[in-house]
Structures are given as structure tokens and as C-alpha cells.
Design a protein around this motif. Structure first.
Motif, PDB file in Angstrom:
ATOM      1  N   VAL A  59       0.856  -1.182   0.000  1.00 45.86           N
ATOM      2  CA  VAL A  59       0.000   0.000   0.000  1.00 45.86           C
ATOM      3  C   VAL A  59       0.894   1.235   0.000  1.00 45.86           C
ATOM      4  O   VAL A  59       1.785   1.371   0.839  1.00 45.86           O
ATOM      5  N   HIS A  60       0.653   2.155  -0.949  1.00 53.79           N
ATOM      6  CA  HIS A  60       1.464   3.358  -1.064  1.00 53.79           C
ATOM      7  C   HIS A  60       0.578   4.596  -1.167  1.00 53.79           C
ATOM      8  O   HIS A  60      -0.556   4.538  -1.647  1.00 53.79           O
ATOM      9  N   SER A  61       1.140   5.717  -0.719  1.00 58.79           N
ATOM     10  CA  SER A  61       0.492   7.013  -0.903  1.00 58.79           C
ATOM     11  C   SER A  61       0.778   7.513  -2.316  1.00 58.79           C
ATOM     12  O   SER A  61       1.583   6.928  -3.052  1.00 58.79           O
ATOM     13  N   ALA A  62       0.137   8.621  -2.668  1.00 62.06           N
ATOM     14  CA  ALA A  62       0.376   9.204  -3.991  1.00 62.06           C
ATOM     15  C   ALA A  62       1.822   9.611  -4.171  1.00 62.06           C
ATOM     16  O   ALA A  62       2.346   9.644  -5.294  1.00 62.06           O
ATOM     17  N   GLU A  63       2.498   9.931  -3.045  1.00 68.93           N
ATOM     18  CA  GLU A  63       3.913  10.330  -3.111  1.00 68.93           C
ATOM     19  C   GLU A  63       4.857   9.131  -3.129  1.00 68.93           C
ATOM     20  O   GLU A  63       6.077   9.306  -3.201  1.00 68.93           O
ATOM     21  N   GLY A  64       4.323   7.950  -3.030  1.00 71.11           N
ATOM     22  CA  GLY A  64       5.142   6.746  -3.084  1.00 71.11           C
ATOM     23  C   GLY A  64       5.584   6.204  -1.747  1.00 71.11           C
ATOM     24  O   GLY A  64       6.350   5.226  -1.687  1.00 71.11           O
TER      25      GLY A  64
END
Length: 414
Positions: A331-336
Motif C-alpha cells: 500500500v502506497h500514498s500518492a507520493e510513493g
């Protein structure tokens, strides 16, 4: 001779019944064993031979058998699962998610809230408190908002601020006494006063999302120790916790150990308790094995840091006010940034076993240790007479056959 076996798979919790298999307990393995359940309690846990000598043995028909029977699992750090996010989802969504998470083996959990505007965190705490009142959740963990922007990870750093005593009082009130722990960065101005305020309300201070030096981290942990001890906290709760060791803090370097080095030292000296995320992505499986083998078993809790993406297909999901993406088990955020996990606690247990750690070493990290941190050491986390009837039935491959929570047989893990 064992009690007669029947084929009923979902007995009423008001009836007496038994489960047979090899028990995985805090005292070791017990072969040819039985757990007798009456209502929502464990009436007996031990060998079949000893149980059959009881006059009432025939009143507990065997309803299922398994290769392994272990206590229900306890997760101290969980942001959501099965499409539900504790910070933002509505009550029906959370109830459905919790029902599925319980069935997947996590029979006790603490709901973690993301850092957010004061109004949003207070609203979330009020919503979650309802689930604490009805027994679906054991408490609330506030992961912020008094954190360090340099170590925000997947959190929204614009929501971070210095400790605010008035907000803490409001959050405790909104939680209706269910706030169990708060993660904070010791370098924020006012952190020492925050520790004193939290402890005075029965809330455990937890260091995390911090860029503090080794010395400052030591000082903060020492103060938390002093405050917890003077407040008369019992047992394991006399020592502070550290939120997901190595994550949300500077990498541990041999010349600059930082917060991670100080936290690990305190855990090794039995002066702090560390959380470690067991999804195999936040920490390499070899690191998990090293920690489980090196740290005293009473000072390590295995957690998931799970999100709404847990138990769901690849796609986008909420994490507080953020959107996260699940892809290939991560699972990652939009910023990686890694943004929590997509693992259940049973997934984490099995990963540690696959990494070469004996199940009996992993067991305390997901049962007795988190139970004691929550002050529930006489209620859950072990297969003992009088404890709540929370147990998992596994097959020879350690796949989940069934979960029993408070005496009720839940649907099988998806």
C-alpha cells in the motif's frame, strides 16, 4: 474417551461445546487437547484425558477439531480493513469491516486514528467510541497530531502541530475514556507536559514519527517511565511504547543510532515496549526474525498498521483524508510512501513463522503482550479458564479453519 463429536458448525454461544486439537499456549504445546466453552467464556483448556474425568464432560459435545488451536489475536495498531477506515468511514461501513476482521482472526483490536484537523479527529473518536462501548473494539490510538514533519511518512504533515492540552482534553472526552495510547514526537515543544497529561488520564505515551536524537529519545522515555510508575500503572503498562520501530524515524546508523537505537536499547533493557509491523514490507522478514529473537518477549508487540485495503482487491482506498493505492500486496500514498499495510495479524504471524521464528515465540507478541498493554491480561490473550472464549482453529498448513470470538463461531476467513 472424548466427548461425542457432532456436525454443528455454528453453535449458539449460550450452549456448551468443545473444540479439540493441539493447543498453542503461553505454556507451550498441549497435544490431544480440548477447549470447553460455555457461553462467552472458556470453561476448560487442557488435555482430553483430564477433561473426560469431569462429571459434566458429556455436556460439552465436540463441535469442531483442528490441527492447532491458539488464542484470538490482538492488534494494537490498525487503521482499518475490508474497505473501512477508522478515521473517516461511517458506522455501517465500519461495522461490516470489523465483522470481517474479527472473522479473519483479529478478535481484539485498537482503532488507530490519523493526524487531522481537530474537528475531524474529535468526530472520529466519538464515532469509534460507540464500537468500544459495544465491545467490537478495545480502544483508540491517536497516531498524532503532535508529530515531526520530517518523519511524516504517509501522514499529512500539514495536520501536525505542537502539543495542545485543550485538544488532548477534548479528545479524551470525545473518546469517552477509550483513548488508550497516543503517538507523539518528543522534539515538539510541550512534549514533556504532554506525557504528564496523558499519563494522568490513563493514556500510554508512545514515541513515533520523530526525528529526535538518541539523547532526547532517552530523556523522553525516562520521563514516561517515571510518570507511569508514579501514577501506579500495573504490570506491563508501567513502561511506555514505541510506535512501529524503524518506521517513521531516522534509519538506525551505527554512528548515529537516533530514536530507533534508543528505543531498541530501552526494549532490550525492559524499559520500553516496541511495536513492529509484520507485513514483510515495512521490515524485512530477516529484521523481524532478528527482533523476535533478540528482544525480550514481554517487550515486543507485532502489529499490522493495516488500512482499508486489507482483505480487498488492488485499487484505491481511504486512509484518513488521503487516498492510498493497493498493488501487489503493498500500500502506497500518492507520493510513493509506504502507507500502512494490507495484512491481517494472522498474515503477520505466518510470515514470521515462514521467516524461521517458532510459533511459540511469535505467540506472545500477538496475544499476552498486547493484552497486558491494554490492561486486559486477565480477559483475553490466553487459553485459560474464565477468559473470554476467543480462539483460532487452524489446519495442518496453518490455514484458518474458523474463528471463535466470545464463544460465537464466526464465518471463515475470506
Amino acid at each position: 474417551m472424548a466427548p461425542e463429536e457432532t456436525t454443528t458448525s455454528h453453535p449458539s454461544p449460550s450452549r456448551r461445546y468443545a473444540v479439540t486439537g493441539t493447543l498453542v499456549t503461553d505454556a507451550g504445546l498441549i497435544d490431544d487437547a480440548l477447549v470447553a466453552i460455555e457461553g462467552d467464556r472458556i470453561e476448560y483448556a487442557g488435555t482430553v484425558a483430564d477433561f473426560t474425568r469431569r462429571n459434566d464432560a458429556g455436556d460439552f459435545p465436540v463441535r469442531m477439531s483442528g490441527a492447532r488451536i491458539m488464542p484470538g489475536l490482538i492488534d494494537l495498531h490498525c487503521h482499518g480493513s475490508f474497505g473501512g477506515d477508522f478515521s473517516t468511514s461511517d458506522a455501517p461501513t465500519l461495522r461490516a469491516a470489523l465483522t470481517r476482521l474479527h472473522a479473519a482472526g483479529t478478535t481484539t483490536l485498537v482503532a488507530s486514528l490519523m493526524s487531522d484537523r481537530a474537528e475531524a479527529m474529535l468526530s472520529a473518536a466519538e464515532r469509534i467510541a460507540e464500537f468500544v462501548d459495544d465491545g467490537m473494539i478495545a480502544g483508540i490510538h491517536a497516531e498524532g497530531p503532535f508529530l515531526a514533519p520530517a518523519r511524516a511518512g504517509a501522514q499529512d504533515a500539514t495536520a501536525f502541530r505542537d502539543p495542545d492540552p485543550a485538544f488532548v482534553d477534548e479528545l479524551i472526552a470525545a473518546s469517552r475514556g477509550a483513548l488508550r495510547t497516543m503517538t507523539f514526537a518528543p522534539e515538539r515543544p510541550g512534549a514533556d507536559a504532554l506525557i504528564e497529561q496523558l499519563v494522568s488520564h490513563g493514556v500510554i505515551p508512545s514515541i513515533g514519527h520523530t526525528d529526535a536524537s538518541t539523547e532526547l529519545t532517552r530523556q523522553s522515555l525516562d520521563l514516561a517511565l517515571e510518570e507511569l510508575s508514579s501514577a501506579g500503572f500495573d504490570g506491563y503498562t508501567e513502561i511506555p511504547t514505541v510506535t512501529h520501530l524503524f518506521n517513521g524515524m531516522a534509519p538506525w546508523h551505527h554512528r548515529t543510532p537516533g530514536a530507533a537505537g534508543a528505543a531498541l536499547e530501552f526494549a532490550l533493557r525492559r524499559r520500553a515496549r516496541i511495536e513492529v509491523i509484520g507485513d514483510g514490507h515495512h521490515l524485512h522478514p530477516d529484521t523481524l526474525r532478528m527482533l523476535l529473537l533478540a528482544v525480550p518477549e514481554e517487550c515486543l508487540a507485532l502489529v499490522t498498521d493495516s488500512t482499508a485495503a486489507t482483505g480487498m482487491p488492488d485499487g484505491d482506498y481511504p486512509l484518513g483524508q488521503l487516498r492510498i493505492r493497493r498493488s501487489q500486496g503493498q500500500v502506497h500514498s500518492a507520493e510513493g510512501h509506504l502507507a500502512g499495510s494490507a495484512s491481517t495479524l494472522l498474515d503477520a504471524v505466518l510470515l514470521c513463522v515462514e521467516a524461521g521464528v517458532d510459533m511459540l515465540r511469535v505467540l506472545p507478541a500477538v496475544t499476552t503482550v498486547p493484552a497486558a498493554i491494554l490492561g486486559l491480561q486477565d480477559e483475553v490473550g490466553a487459553l485459560h479458564e474464565g477468559f473470554r472464549a476467543d480462539l483460532l482453529v487452524l489446519d495442518e498448513s496453518l490455514d484458518l479453519v474458523a474463528t471463535i470470538r466470545a464463544g460465537e463461531v464466526l464465518t471463515e476467513s475470506p
